[in-house]
Scaffold this active site. Structure first.
Site, PDB file in Angstrom:
ATOM      1  N   HIS A 222       0.886  -1.183   0.000  1.00 35.72           N
ATOM      2  CA  HIS A 222       0.000   0.000   0.000  1.00 35.72           C
ATOM      3  C   HIS A 222       0.917   1.225   0.000  1.00 35.72           C
ATOM      4  CE1 HIS A 222      -3.445   2.440   0.625  1.00 35.72           C
ATOM      5  NE2 HIS A 222      -3.864   2.036   1.817  1.00 35.72           N
ATOM      6  N   HIS A 261      -2.164  -2.447 -10.023  1.00 33.29           N
ATOM      7  CA  HIS A 261      -3.191  -1.891  -9.147  1.00 33.29           C
ATOM      8  C   HIS A 261      -4.404  -2.793  -9.150  1.00 33.29           C
ATOM      9  CE1 HIS A 261      -5.856   0.980  -7.218  1.00 33.29           C
ATOM     10  NE2 HIS A 261      -4.749   1.571  -6.815  1.00 33.29           N
ATOM     11  N   ASP A 312       2.538   5.405  -6.655  1.00 34.51           N
ATOM     12  CA  ASP A 312       3.786   5.345  -5.889  1.00 34.51           C
ATOM     13  C   ASP A 312       5.040   5.387  -6.749  1.00 34.51           C
ATOM     14  OD1 ASP A 312       3.003   5.275  -3.169  1.00 34.51           O
ATOM     15  OD2 ASP A 312       2.159   3.297  -3.498  1.00 34.51           O
TER      16      ASP A 312
HETATM   17  N1  CMC Z   1       5.250  -6.652  -9.933  1.00 37.21           N
HETATM   18  C1  CMC Z   1       5.227  -7.880 -10.453  1.00 37.21           C
HETATM   19  N2  CMC Z   1       4.106  -8.589 -10.653  1.00 37.21           N
HETATM   20  C2  CMC Z   1       2.956  -8.015 -10.306  1.00 37.21           C
HETATM   21  C3  CMC Z   1       2.895  -6.721  -9.763  1.00 37.21           C
HETATM   22  C4  CMC Z   1       4.103  -6.043  -9.582  1.00 37.21           C
HETATM   23  N3  CMC Z   1       4.118  -4.806  -9.062  1.00 37.21           N
HETATM   24  N4  CMC Z   1       1.607  -6.388  -9.512  1.00 37.21           N
HETATM   25  C5  CMC Z   1       0.887  -7.445  -9.893  1.00 37.21           C
HETATM   26  N5  CMC Z   1       1.691  -8.423 -10.364  1.00 37.21           N
HETATM   27  C6  CMC Z   1       1.290  -9.709 -10.894  1.00 37.21           C
HETATM   28  C7  CMC Z   1       1.150 -10.730  -9.773  1.00 37.21           C
HETATM   29  O1  CMC Z   1       2.359 -11.383  -9.498  1.00 37.21           O
HETATM   30  C8  CMC Z   1       0.114 -11.637 -10.340  1.00 37.21           C
HETATM   31  O2  CMC Z   1       0.716 -12.473 -11.310  1.00 37.21           O
HETATM   32  P1  CMC Z   1       0.324 -14.011 -11.419  1.00 37.21           P
HETATM   33  O3  CMC Z   1      -1.141 -13.998 -11.759  1.00 37.21           O
HETATM   34  O4  CMC Z   1       1.208 -14.501 -12.512  1.00 37.21           O
HETATM   35  O5  CMC Z   1       0.611 -14.589 -10.071  1.00 37.21           O
HETATM   36  C9  CMC Z   1      -0.811 -10.701 -11.095  1.00 37.21           C
HETATM   37  O6  CMC Z   1      -0.009  -9.585 -11.449  1.00 37.21           O
HETATM   38  C10 CMC Z   1      -1.994 -10.223 -10.282  1.00 37.21           C
HETATM   39  O7  CMC Z   1      -1.510  -9.747  -9.028  1.00 37.21           O
HETATM   40  P2  CMC Z   1      -2.374  -9.651  -7.708  1.00 37.21           P
HETATM   41  O8  CMC Z   1      -1.463  -9.508  -6.543  1.00 37.21           O
HETATM   42  O9  CMC Z   1      -3.379 -10.746  -7.665  1.00 37.21           O
HETATM   43  O10 CMC Z   1      -3.157  -8.321  -7.966  1.00 37.21           O
HETATM   44  P3  CMC Z   1      -3.685  -7.372  -6.867  1.00 37.21           P
HETATM   45  O11 CMC Z   1      -4.856  -6.690  -7.423  1.00 37.21           O
HETATM   46  O12 CMC Z   1      -3.880  -8.048  -5.559  1.00 37.21           O
HETATM   47  O13 CMC Z   1      -2.421  -6.410  -6.700  1.00 37.21           O
HETATM   48  C11 CMC Z   1      -1.087  -4.715  -5.885  1.00 37.21           C
HETATM   49  C12 CMC Z   1      -2.444  -5.062  -6.468  1.00 37.21           C
HETATM   50  C13 CMC Z   1      -0.989  -3.203  -5.791  1.00 37.21           C
HETATM   51  C14 CMC Z   1      -0.982  -5.323  -4.475  1.00 37.21           C
HETATM   52  C15 CMC Z   1       0.052  -5.267  -6.777  1.00 37.21           C
HETATM   53  O14 CMC Z   1      -0.054  -4.745  -8.068  1.00 37.21           O
HETATM   54  C16 CMC Z   1       1.421  -5.004  -6.177  1.00 37.21           C
HETATM   55  O15 CMC Z   1       1.889  -5.764  -5.321  1.00 37.21           O
HETATM   56  N6  CMC Z   1       2.124  -3.899  -6.621  1.00 37.21           N
HETATM   57  C17 CMC Z   1       3.395  -3.531  -6.059  1.00 37.21           C
HETATM   58  C18 CMC Z   1       3.205  -2.732  -4.768  1.00 37.21           C
HETATM   59  C19 CMC Z   1       2.714  -1.323  -5.066  1.00 37.21           C
HETATM   60  O16 CMC Z   1       3.204  -0.649  -5.952  1.00 37.21           O
HETATM   61  N7  CMC Z   1       1.754  -0.883  -4.234  1.00 37.21           N
HETATM   62  C20 CMC Z   1       1.148   0.446  -4.363  1.00 37.21           C
HETATM   63  C21 CMC Z   1      -0.270   0.327  -4.843  1.00 37.21           C
HETATM   64  S1  CMC Z   1      -1.005   1.873  -5.364  1.00 37.21           S
HETATM   65  C22 CMC Z   1      -1.013   2.887  -3.986  1.00 37.21           C
HETATM   66  C23 CMC Z   1      -1.659   2.366  -2.781  1.00 37.21           C
HETATM   67  O17 CMC Z   1      -2.781   1.889  -2.796  1.00 37.21           O
HETATM   68  O18 CMC Z   1      -1.046   2.480  -1.719  1.00 37.21           O
END
Ligand code: CMC
Length: 376
Positions: A222, A261, A312
């Protein structure tokens, strides 16, 4: 056992409540606060106007805005007891831990605000005004900077910068931070806002809800991602190493911070605006290093994973150019999001229903109880 509905892991796509505060169109890449497009607000308004908008549901008149400026100036002073307690906190602590503890402790010195039913826009203004002071009180001591003054003539953005870097920001610098604060002020049911609303839904007070929210924002998935992005830039070091570093991380199934996201399926509109500010500020300061590394990172992550930048990705490069230490990046996020948290808590009180989902039980049932003396 009775048949249960399918689990929505991470509550993905679950519509939990109705809200008038914020709308995200994840397919079009649009973000709306109380009816106003974030691009208009970032181009034309200030953080103070946006905080007012989130709390009252309308933009302020010139007099209302002036009143809010004055209120923020009056509400910046910390209770002496809290200032003393912050001075006793370990200088090696992460500022997000200081913030969480200090918001919680503030309630001890403002007990009226924590009585059931007492939470109001006044409390929201107090918390929004005081967060930069908490951060300044802690950071100035650990950095041996002169003690903080309330500086009522400064906007929230300029005061936050003064509190953290102890110098008069230029107009461009305080506008850059003002835009970042506008863009971070709310984002619908993100994890920290949801945590705040869950707390409020038990009829707990505003200060407790914001304490829950600060703890939730801290995590690297987050608000904590902005700090990690700058660590990644250090690791990459130079543009021509970007592909190698990113590919190695992806092979190890590591996440690339600042990308992806839950709601946006296209580029996060906040990233689009912050990218421009990262370039503009970098040009003004003659330092485009982070901007260029981030552009290269964007290209590689999109090519390798099809992921788009989120809010971010570029915020940290802006805060670095402003001279803010890295461990204060997520606290800056909090100093803005507090406006949204408090608006949501107040909305929750207006249409209160205890937030309490259910779990699908996947454990055992009917195990025979064995007395402790007979367990092997
Ligand atoms: N790097 C690498 N792979 C990723 C990333 C990433 N940043 N984000 C998503 N994926 C991949 C993930 O590994 C998964 O792949 P697979 O299906 O092959 O396992 C797929 O995309 C779907 O990911 P998910 O975790 O199920 O998707 P989510 O909706 O839960 O994730 C998220 C949202 C923000 C947690 C994720 O994109 C992430 O971890 N990003 C990096 C951390 C980040 O930048 N956070 C700030 C978010 S925006 C500001 C805020 O809200 O604070």
């Amino acid at each position: 056992m009775p048949e249960m509905a399918e689990v929505q892991r991470g509550l993905q796509d679950v519509v939990a409540l109705e809200s008038r505060i914020c709308f995200i169109d994840g397919r079009q890449g649009r973000l709306i606060y109380q009816g106003y497009d974030i691009r208009d607000l970032a181009a034309r308004s200030t953080f103070e106007e946006v905080a007012y908008l989130l709390w009252y549901g309308r933009l302020p008149t010139a007099t209302q805005l002036e009143d809010l400026h004055r209120r923020f100036g009056e509400l910046r002073t910390l209770p002496d007891e809290l200032g003393q307690r912050i001075d006793q906190m370990p200088v090696g602590a992460h500022p997000m831990d200081i913030l969480r503890t200090a918001v919680s402790a503030l309630a001890l010195f403002e007990p009226e605000e924590t009585k059931p039913g007492a939470s109001s826009i006044g409390g929201a203004q107090r918390l929004t005004a005081v967060l930069p002071s908490i951060l300044g009180q802690f950071h100035r001591r650990r950095s041996r900077l002169p003690p903080l003054k309330p500086r009522p003539e400064l906007s929230q953005a300029a005061y936050l910068l003064y509190a953290l870097v102890d110098r008069e920001p230029t107009e461009l610098e305080s506008r850059a931070l003002d835009v970042a604060l506008i863009l971070h002020a709310d984002h619908e049911l993100n994890a920290s806002t949801f945590a705040a609303r869950v707390t409020a839904s038990t009829l707990s007070d505003l200060y407790s809800a914001v304490t829950s929210a600060v703890g939730t924002l801290k995590g690297p998935l987050h608000g904590g991602a902005n700090e990690r992005v700058m660590e990644l830039l250090d690791e990459i070091g130079q543009v021509d190493r970007t592909e190698e570093v990113v590919k190695a991380k992806l092979v190890r199934h590591e996440r690339i911070m600042g990308f992806g996201h839950r709601v946006y399926k296209v580029e996060d509109p906040r990233a689009t605006i912050l990218r421009e500010w990262s370039r503009k500020l970098g040009e003004a300061k003659g330092d485009l290093r982070s901007y260029e590394l981030l552009r290269a990172l964007e290209a590689v992550v999109h090519q390798e994973k099809g992921l788009y930048p989120n809010v971010d990705l570029y915020s940290g490069s802006i805060y670095s150019l402003l001279g803010v230490p890295r461990d204060l990046f997520t606290p800056i996020f909090a100093a803005s999001r507090v406006a949204g948290w408090t608006a949501h808590v107040l909305e929750e009180y207006q249409d209160l229903r205890l937030i309490r989902p259910t779990a699908k039980y996947v454990g055992a049932v009917d195990l025979p109880y064995v007395p402790v003396s007979q367990r092997g």
